[in-house]
Every structure is written in C-alpha cells, then in structure tokens.
Design an enzyme around this catalytic site. Structure first.
Site, PDB file in Angstrom:
ATOM      1  N   THR A  18       0.859  -1.175   0.000  1.00 46.26           N
ATOM      2  CA  THR A  18       0.000   0.000   0.000  1.00 46.26           C
ATOM      3  C   THR A  18       0.900   1.231   0.000  1.00 46.26           C
ATOM      4  O   THR A  18       1.475   1.594   1.020  1.00 46.26           O
ATOM      5  CB  THR A  18      -0.914  -0.005   1.235  1.00 46.26           C
ATOM      6  OG1 THR A  18      -1.663  -1.218   1.235  1.00 46.26           O
ATOM      7  CG2 THR A  18      -1.862   1.174   1.222  1.00 46.26           C
TER       8      THR A  18
ATOM      9  N   LYS B  34      -6.929   1.264  -3.419  1.00 50.28           N
ATOM     10  CA  LYS B  34      -6.592   0.585  -2.158  1.00 50.28           C
ATOM     11  C   LYS B  34      -6.629   1.566  -0.983  1.00 50.28           C
ATOM     12  O   LYS B  34      -7.215   1.282   0.066  1.00 50.28           O
ATOM     13  CB  LYS B  34      -5.213  -0.055  -2.284  1.00 50.28           C
ATOM     14  CG  LYS B  34      -4.576  -0.496  -0.979  1.00 50.28           C
ATOM     15  CD  LYS B  34      -5.361  -1.575  -0.252  1.00 50.28           C
ATOM     16  CE  LYS B  34      -4.626  -1.996   1.020  1.00 50.28           C
ATOM     17  NZ  LYS B  34      -5.506  -2.762   1.926  1.00 50.28           N
TER      18      LYS B  34
ATOM     19  N   LYS C 160      -0.191   5.492   8.895  1.00 51.32           N
ATOM     20  CA  LYS C 160       0.584   5.691   7.663  1.00 51.32           C
ATOM     21  C   LYS C 160      -0.368   5.738   6.457  1.00 51.32           C
ATOM     22  O   LYS C 160      -0.268   6.630   5.603  1.00 51.32           O
ATOM     23  CB  LYS C 160       1.597   4.551   7.476  1.00 51.32           C
ATOM     24  CG  LYS C 160       2.451   4.685   6.216  1.00 51.32           C
ATOM     25  CD  LYS C 160       2.814   3.322   5.613  1.00 51.32           C
ATOM     26  CE  LYS C 160       1.654   2.703   4.854  1.00 51.32           C
ATOM     27  NZ  LYS C 160       1.941   1.486   4.098  1.00 51.32           N
TER      28      LYS C 160
END
Lengths: 245, 245
Positions: free
Chosen positions: B27, B103, B171
C-alpha cells in the site's frame, strides 16, 4: 420534543380506550418513547416502539426491517401487523426507548456511510476516474451490505431524488447527537455529517435525498456537478430547486 | 516517500533484468507507484500494482481481494501468481497509480467504518445495553458486508489483537489525506480517524489492531475498558502493553 400535554389525558392517551396499544413506528428520541410508554401505562394502555430500517422502495416491496420493543404481550398483539409490513422483526426487549435508540444509531451509521461514500467518490472524480467501477469493487469485496450497495450506486450516478430529505435527516442527526450527549459518549463522525447537512440545506438542497451528501462532497472538492444533475438524474424532473450555474 | 535514487539504476530497477516485472502488492501512494512505473519502463521492465483487501486471516485462507493495474501484457504474466494469492482479482486499467488510489480509499472506508462502529457501540454501552445484539441487527439488515461483520463483532467483543497495528493504519491515513489534498477533495471523516489514531498511539496502543478505534471511543466516553480487555480479549496474551488501571 414531545410534551407531556400532547400525550396525556388531553392527547393521545386520553383518546385511546384502556387496553389499547399505541404502536409507534416513528423515529423519535428514546426520552420521548419513555414518556409515551409511561403515560400510556398510567392509562392502562400499551406502548410498542417499532421503528423501521429501509427506504420507501423497501417499504413498497415489504422489505423493511423492524426493531420492536415493549412488554411481551403487547409486542405479540402487534406482531401480525409487523409481519405484514416488514420482512423481519427484531424484538429487542421490553423497553421501547431502546428500539428508538437502535434506530437512531443505525440511521447515523447510514448517514456516515453516505458521507464517506461522497468523500471518496469526490476524490475518484477529481482524479479523472469513473466512480462506478470503484463502487463496484468496494461493494464486491468489503462493503457488500445493502446500505453501501444502494447508496454507493446512487452517489456514483449522482441520483439525489428523495427518499429521505435533508431536513429530516438533520432532525435524526440532532436526536442522535442529543442521545450521545445524554449518554456521555461523543460521536465526532456524526458531527461531520451534521455540518455537511447544514451546508446542503443552506445551498437550497432541502428537497434532495440524503444521497446529496455526495453532491455536497463534490462541491467541497470544487466540482460543479449541477449540469450532470440536471441532465442525468431523476431530480431533474422532480421539481427540486437546484442552483443554476 | 520513495526517492528516485532507491528505484533508479542504483536501486530496484538496476537490480532487475530487462523484461522483468516488478509486482508490487504494498500500500503506497499513487505518486510513488507512478514513479516506480516510470523508472522501470525506462529500464525496459514492467511494473504492476496489485494491492490487496483483506486481513491476515483472509490471506491465510486465500480469500484476499486483489486490485491490479499495469500494461495488459504485464498483468497477464502476473495473473497466475495473483490467482494463487487471492479469491478474485479486479483489473482496473493500465495505470498502476489508480490501483494504489483505490486501495488507499478502500482502507479509508474501512477505517471510518471502524471509527463509527466504535462510536455507536460506546453509546450503546453507556446506555447499559449489550453491544452484540445491536451489531447483529446492523449486520443482519443494512450492513451485511464483510467489513461490518468482521469488525463489528471484534469491537463488540473488545478484541484488539493485531492484525493491522495503529501506526501502520496512520501511515495509510496520511497517504490517503495526501491523495485527497493533491486531488483537491477534502475528506473530513478521515480527519476524525486521524486524530483518534494519534490519541491511541499516544496512550500506548501502538501494538493494537485498528479495532482499537473502539477502545479509544470507549475511553472518550469515560468508560474504562481495560479490565475487560485484559480479562476477555486475545490481546491479554499477545504481549501488548496496555495501561494499567
């Protein structure tokens, strides 16, 4: 807010025979439900709260979900009516207030889901991507429930015809935030929706469905979706006043 | 942020033969994906982005969903690997950056769903009601998708064992908010989650799963869920440092 006078001997409770049951399917506060239950009990009457989940299309198709609470005998007497109206009834206990709380919190889950769908679709559009494939991936994977399927498609298609108009959504938001305040449990995600609804109503969208949270998200992203709303969506012919660009 | 140096001739791209394909399932930001794709192309190599949806349990059961993008020939060469890893692959086009954006936005939908589940469950608990019947009604009606079923149960049961630890969630939130900023499309619902994650990490919950958004919501409602966390949940034996009451 419901006052004692409206439901006391001068009002609802006074107009019903002893032994009658007041079956309330409205979305009201848990405090109002408790007050109604208490007044009816004092008059020898029953009170059953039975709010529903599902939009008008679901109601027409008898696909509503009903959350019922009240004394077991009262709920049992109402059950034949509930069976006709909905596809399934969840009886959650004997305190009507709890059914209303479940309904309000469930509506907030839908409202925040709509808001988030609006936010992500606005990002997708700003990146020049089509929203429908994105929604299709989401609803085929992690978000395959009714709320995301129904509202995801409507937001992707910019369909804002009511349904559930923004001032009534804001009423439920207000009731839910009052429940949260009374319980001492903040709901900051609902605060985001509240502000977006205020903005939407201020911009003249009071006649639109809560899917218009997607329209508001697009406007906050500098998109001017009005032409496509006017051209493509059912709101065009629905007599809804949209601002002209 | 990935620097050009890391992926240029001195880095990843220099270490691969011409004709090789870099299949990235991480990701990362859409900008990093575009940079990787460009550097690999300059070295005669392919780049396919194939991030996944699903938790470690889903990975073990080969139930992951994969969102893939890259030039058609490159994606086709990777397909046998993807078929082994996941239950379904969505090929969304030839721009790897778009798979990474999908995503990140999908993860934000899950994060905001977790946050909202935490908020409503905190209200339910403060009202003295059990959360599991409430979650069961929600997931049997409007929210029957995987995200709400999996995370709703975990939040109701106060199960916070990782999984997907809070600093890694933060994150992704940071990357998603940067995408939103770059696109010019604010995501205020994600801002709520960002602040709650910062609070959770500050309180020593960096080793907990993102279901701990439910724990944080309970603490913000004045509940002290630590004893039941210690007694009932898998985190008790997971070596996770929880504050002592």
């Amino acid at each position: 807010m419901i006052c004692r006078k409206e439901i006391g001997l001068d009002g609802l409770a006074g107009g019903l025979m002893p032994g009658a049951i007041h079956l309330s399917m409205s979305t009201i506060s848990s405090a109002a439900a408790s007050l109604l239950a208490s007044e009816h009990a004092q008059n020898g009457q029953g009170y059953v709260a039975a709010p529903v989940f599902g939009n008008p299309d679901a109601a027409k198709a008898r696909q509503l979900f009903i959350v019922a609470a009240g004394t077991p005998a009262d709920v049992e007497r109402c059950q034949p009516i509930l069976d006709i109206l909905g596809q399934r009834t969840f009886v959650i206990g004997d305190d009507p207030a709890e059914a209303n709380l479940v309904k309000l919190l469930g509506n907030m889950m839908s409202a925040t889901a709509l808001e988030m769908l609006g936010e992500v679709v606005a990002v997708v559009r700003k990146r020049g991507m089509k929203p429908q494939p994105f929604i299709d991936i989401m609803t085929s994977t992690m978000f395959g429930g009714r709320a995301h399927k129904i509202y995801g498609d409507k937001i992707a298609k910019q369909t804002y015809a009511p349904g559930f108009v923004l001032p009534l959504v804001l009423k439920d938001v207000r009731l839910a935030l009052a429940e949260a305040e009374n319980a001492g449990a903040p709901m900051p995600s609902v605060g985001v929706v509240r502000d977006r609804l205020i903005t939407g109503i201020a911009r003249g969208y009071a006649g639109l469905d809560w899917t218009a949270l997607g329209l508001i998200a697009e406007e906050e992203a500098g998109l001017d979706p009005v032409p496509s709303v006017a051209a493509d969506s059912p709101t065009a012919g629905a007599g809804v006043a949209l601002k002209q660009s």
